[in-house]
Structure formats: structure tokens, C-alpha cells
Design a protein around this motif. Sequence first.
Motif, PDB file in Angstrom:
ATOM      1  N   LEU A  57     -17.425 -53.192   6.252  1.00 52.13           N
ATOM      2  CA  LEU A  57     -17.138 -51.940   5.559  1.00 52.13           C
ATOM      3  C   LEU A  57     -16.092 -52.128   4.461  1.00 52.13           C
ATOM      4  O   LEU A  57     -16.293 -51.716   3.311  1.00 52.13           O
ATOM      5  N   LEU A  58     -14.968 -52.760   4.807  1.00 48.81           N
ATOM      6  CA  LEU A  58     -13.839 -52.853   3.885  1.00 48.81           C
ATOM      7  C   LEU A  58     -13.977 -53.964   2.844  1.00 48.81           C
ATOM      8  O   LEU A  58     -13.226 -53.983   1.867  1.00 48.81           O
ATOM      9  N   SER A  59     -14.907 -54.893   3.069  1.00 51.32           N
ATOM     10  CA  SER A  59     -15.101 -55.962   2.087  1.00 51.32           C
ATOM     11  C   SER A  59     -16.103 -55.586   1.009  1.00 51.32           C
ATOM     12  O   SER A  59     -16.181 -56.240  -0.031  1.00 51.32           O
ATOM     13  N   GLY A  60     -16.904 -54.549   1.269  1.00 47.55           N
ATOM     14  CA  GLY A  60     -17.933 -54.167   0.313  1.00 47.55           C
ATOM     15  C   GLY A  60     -19.291 -54.739   0.646  1.00 47.55           C
ATOM     16  O   GLY A  60     -20.218 -54.649  -0.158  1.00 47.55           O
ATOM     17  N   ALA A  61     -19.444 -55.338   1.840  1.00 44.44           N
ATOM     18  CA  ALA A  61     -20.736 -55.914   2.223  1.00 44.44           C
ATOM     19  C   ALA A  61     -21.768 -54.842   2.510  1.00 44.44           C
ATOM     20  O   ALA A  61     -22.961 -55.025   2.254  1.00 44.44           O
ATOM     21  N   PHE A  62     -21.340 -53.698   3.060  1.00 44.91           N
ATOM     22  CA  PHE A  62     -22.276 -52.608   3.346  1.00 44.91           C
ATOM     23  C   PHE A  62     -22.660 -51.853   2.079  1.00 44.91           C
ATOM     24  O   PHE A  62     -23.814 -51.476   1.894  1.00 44.91           O
ATOM     25  N   ALA A  63     -21.687 -51.630   1.218  1.00 44.35           N
ATOM     26  CA  ALA A  63     -21.909 -50.922  -0.039  1.00 44.35           C
ATOM     27  C   ALA A  63     -20.748 -51.248  -0.966  1.00 44.35           C
ATOM     28  O   ALA A  63     -19.619 -51.464  -0.494  1.00 44.35           O
ATOM     29  N   PRO A  64     -20.974 -51.317  -2.282  1.00 45.07           N
ATOM     30  CA  PRO A  64     -19.875 -51.589  -3.208  1.00 45.07           C
ATOM     31  C   PRO A  64     -18.733 -50.593  -3.014  1.00 45.07           C
ATOM     32  O   PRO A  64     -18.952 -49.389  -2.890  1.00 45.07           O
ATOM     33  N   LEU A  65     -17.518 -51.096  -2.982  1.00 48.34           N
ATOM     34  CA  LEU A  65     -16.356 -50.237  -2.746  1.00 48.34           C
ATOM     35  C   LEU A  65     -16.139 -49.234  -3.865  1.00 48.34           C
ATOM     36  O   LEU A  65     -15.404 -48.258  -3.698  1.00 48.34           O
ATOM     37  N   TRP A  66     -16.763 -49.462  -5.003  1.00 48.20           N
ATOM     38  CA  TRP A  66     -16.603 -48.528  -6.134  1.00 48.20           C
ATOM     39  C   TRP A  66     -17.199 -47.161  -5.834  1.00 48.20           C
ATOM     40  O   TRP A  66     -16.881 -46.177  -6.513  1.00 48.20           O
ATOM     41  N   PHE A  67     -18.056 -47.053  -4.819  1.00 48.66           N
ATOM     42  CA  PHE A  67     -18.659 -45.769  -4.469  1.00 48.66           C
ATOM     43  C   PHE A  67     -17.807 -44.975  -3.480  1.00 48.66           C
ATOM     44  O   PHE A  67     -18.110 -43.828  -3.186  1.00 48.66           O
ATOM     45  N   PHE A  68     -16.741 -45.607  -2.951  1.00 47.10           N
ATOM     46  CA  PHE A  68     -15.891 -44.923  -1.985  1.00 47.10           C
ATOM     47  C   PHE A  68     -14.847 -44.070  -2.697  1.00 47.10           C
ATOM     48  O   PHE A  68     -14.530 -44.306  -3.872  1.00 47.10           O
ATOM     49  N   PRO A  69     -14.283 -43.067  -1.990  1.00 44.01           N
ATOM     50  CA  PRO A  69     -13.249 -42.219  -2.605  1.00 44.01           C
ATOM     51  C   PRO A  69     -12.044 -43.038  -3.081  1.00 44.01           C
ATOM     52  O   PRO A  69     -11.768 -44.124  -2.563  1.00 44.01           O
ATOM     53  N   GLY A  70     -11.325 -42.474  -4.036  1.00 41.72           N
ATOM     54  CA  GLY A  70     -10.173 -43.163  -4.590  1.00 41.72           C
ATOM     55  C   GLY A  70      -9.118 -43.490  -3.555  1.00 41.72           C
ATOM     56  O   GLY A  70      -8.532 -44.578  -3.567  1.00 41.72           O
ATOM     57  N   TRP A  71      -8.837 -42.531  -2.639  1.00 48.85           N
ATOM     58  CA  TRP A  71      -7.815 -42.775  -1.621  1.00 48.85           C
ATOM     59  C   TRP A  71      -8.207 -43.933  -0.717  1.00 48.85           C
ATOM     60  O   TRP A  71      -7.353 -44.701  -0.270  1.00 48.85           O
ATOM     61  N   PHE A  72      -9.520 -44.072  -0.443  1.00 47.23           N
ATOM     62  CA  PHE A  72     -10.009 -45.168   0.389  1.00 47.23           C
ATOM     63  C   PHE A  72      -9.771 -46.504  -0.314  1.00 47.23           C
ATOM     64  O   PHE A  72      -9.309 -47.478   0.303  1.00 47.23           O
ATOM     65  N   GLN A  73     -10.066 -46.554  -1.600  1.00 40.87           N
ATOM     66  CA  GLN A  73      -9.864 -47.779  -2.368  1.00 40.87           C
ATOM     67  C   GLN A  73      -8.383 -48.131  -2.470  1.00 40.87           C
ATOM     68  O   GLN A  73      -8.013 -49.316  -2.416  1.00 40.87           O
ATOM     69  N   ASP A  74      -7.529 -47.111  -2.605  1.00 47.29           N
ATOM     70  CA  ASP A  74      -6.090 -47.360  -2.716  1.00 47.29           C
ATOM     71  C   ASP A  74      -5.536 -47.971  -1.430  1.00 47.29           C
ATOM     72  O   ASP A  74      -4.734 -48.917  -1.471  1.00 47.29           O
TER      73      ASP A  74
END
Length: 283
Positions: free
Chosen positions: A205-222
Motif C-alpha cells: 500500500l505505502l510503496s505504491g505497488a497497489f496503486a500510484p501514490l499520486w492518487f492518494f489524498p495529500g495528507w496521506f502522501q505527506d
Amino acid sequence: MVQQAVIPNEGRLARARASLRPWRAARITPLTELTQAARLFPPVAMVVTQLALTYWLWHALYAGVKVSAGLDVTQATTFAMLGVLYQQFSTVERWSNGDAMVQLMTEGTIAFWFVRPVSARRYYLIRAVGDLAYGGGLALVAYLACLGIGAIALPPSWPAAGAALVTLVFGVAITYYLQLILNLICFWSTVNDAAITVVQFTTGLLSGAFAPLWFFPGWFQDINAFLPFQTTLNAPLSLYVGRLPVSDLGAELAVQAAWTAGLALFTWWLWRRAAARVTVLGG
């Protein structure tokens, strides 16, 4: 005079060969897997299925959409499919061979790791290199096949390809240390099945293997920016597809180098603690 010049050279050559001899253990995983060809079909079939489903899914999600989260359909599909390859081949499953560390702990055979001429820490590294060579070879074949049929795209430039490759090397090193920490838990808990399940999901989840992290909310990326997981996969793939500019390479490498050094130091300390208390159930 000739003999006096040759003998020291032969001695150095013998010492060099002796130092390389333990690295023969790196062949264990490739030889084990390749001599049991029937075991190769299920994981290959599973990866092909995952790649096909990933390709269809992202093209369906982008139906009528040109760009989302800074990625077009080609970038998003390429990112996701490379994530599948990384997740499948970054580690090799040893359970069926009875060679997982948790199995060795339960059987008591882990004790042999600490009586060999090679230290347990070095032996683990050698085996991990063999696993990586085997998994990386399969991933490369799958990558070239996907390129050949046009399922994934090439990087936008040679500098982007080089930046992705360099950060991928650091990402693999960080993945190695994270996996090592997970295995070393066995020295305190004996079993780590629950930890493996949690860590595998969290890493994906946190590495971007399931989906690119760019699609997650800003707070999640921060929040994720303060964790090591996104440095393993999101950074290399973002550079590969052009979502991150090559000018960001220096900052990404600095973060990866810091995590690599910190995790290396932490695992060195864990190995010292583990060697002092080899607790097993089988002996």
C-alpha cells in the motif's frame, strides 16, 4: 626470481578464491527453482493474470479521462504494471523448500547459521543476493515481454531511465533491510506469520505497488513521506514514467541514502542482539 614473483601472486589468488567461495550459496535458490520446473508455472500464470487485469483495469478507469493525478493512461498503466512485477519478484518464497527463517527457527536448524565459518549476517546477505538475481531475472523477462507487446511504455528519456535505475537500486536495498527486520523478529517471537501478513499489505500500500501514490489524498502522501516505503518503489517508478522530473533525483537519492544507512545500522544492531540469544524450539 620468477618463482619468487609467482608464489605471492598465487597466494593472493588463492585467498581471493577462498573469499569468494561462500558466495556459491547464492546459487541455492536459482538452482532449487530451476530444477523444479513444475513449480515455475503457477507463479508465472499468476503474474500474467495480474498484469492483464491491471492493464484492463487502468484503461477502463481512464475511459473518457486524459489526465488524472498528473498521469495519463499510459503512465498510470506502466506504473501499475511495473509495480506488479516488483511486488512479485522482489522477494522469493522459500516456504515450500522449508528454507524460510521462521521454519529454521522452529526446527532449530537456525543454530547452524552461527557455527559456519561465514557469519549469519553475511550468509543471509548472500542468499538474498541469489534470491534477487533469480527474481530480477524473471522480472526482466516479463518486462521485456510487456514492452514487446506494447503493454508498458519506455521512459521519456535516457536521463529518466538512468535516474529510475539508480533509485531502484537504493529501493531494492531498503526492501532488503525491511525484509531482514521482519525475519529477525523470529529471534524474539519464534513465529512471524502475522507480522509477514501485516508488513506485506503495508508495504504494498505505502510503496505504491497497489496503486500510484499520486492518487492518494495529500495528507496521506505527506505522512508517507516520513516512512521508508515510498522510497522503495514510488520514487523509481515516478521517475521512470516522467511523473517526477530528473531534476528531483538528488533529493530522492538523499532520502534513500539516509534510510539505507539508518536501516543498515539498525539491522547490524539487531544481528548482534540475535546472535546473543538464539532461541529455537527444535534444539
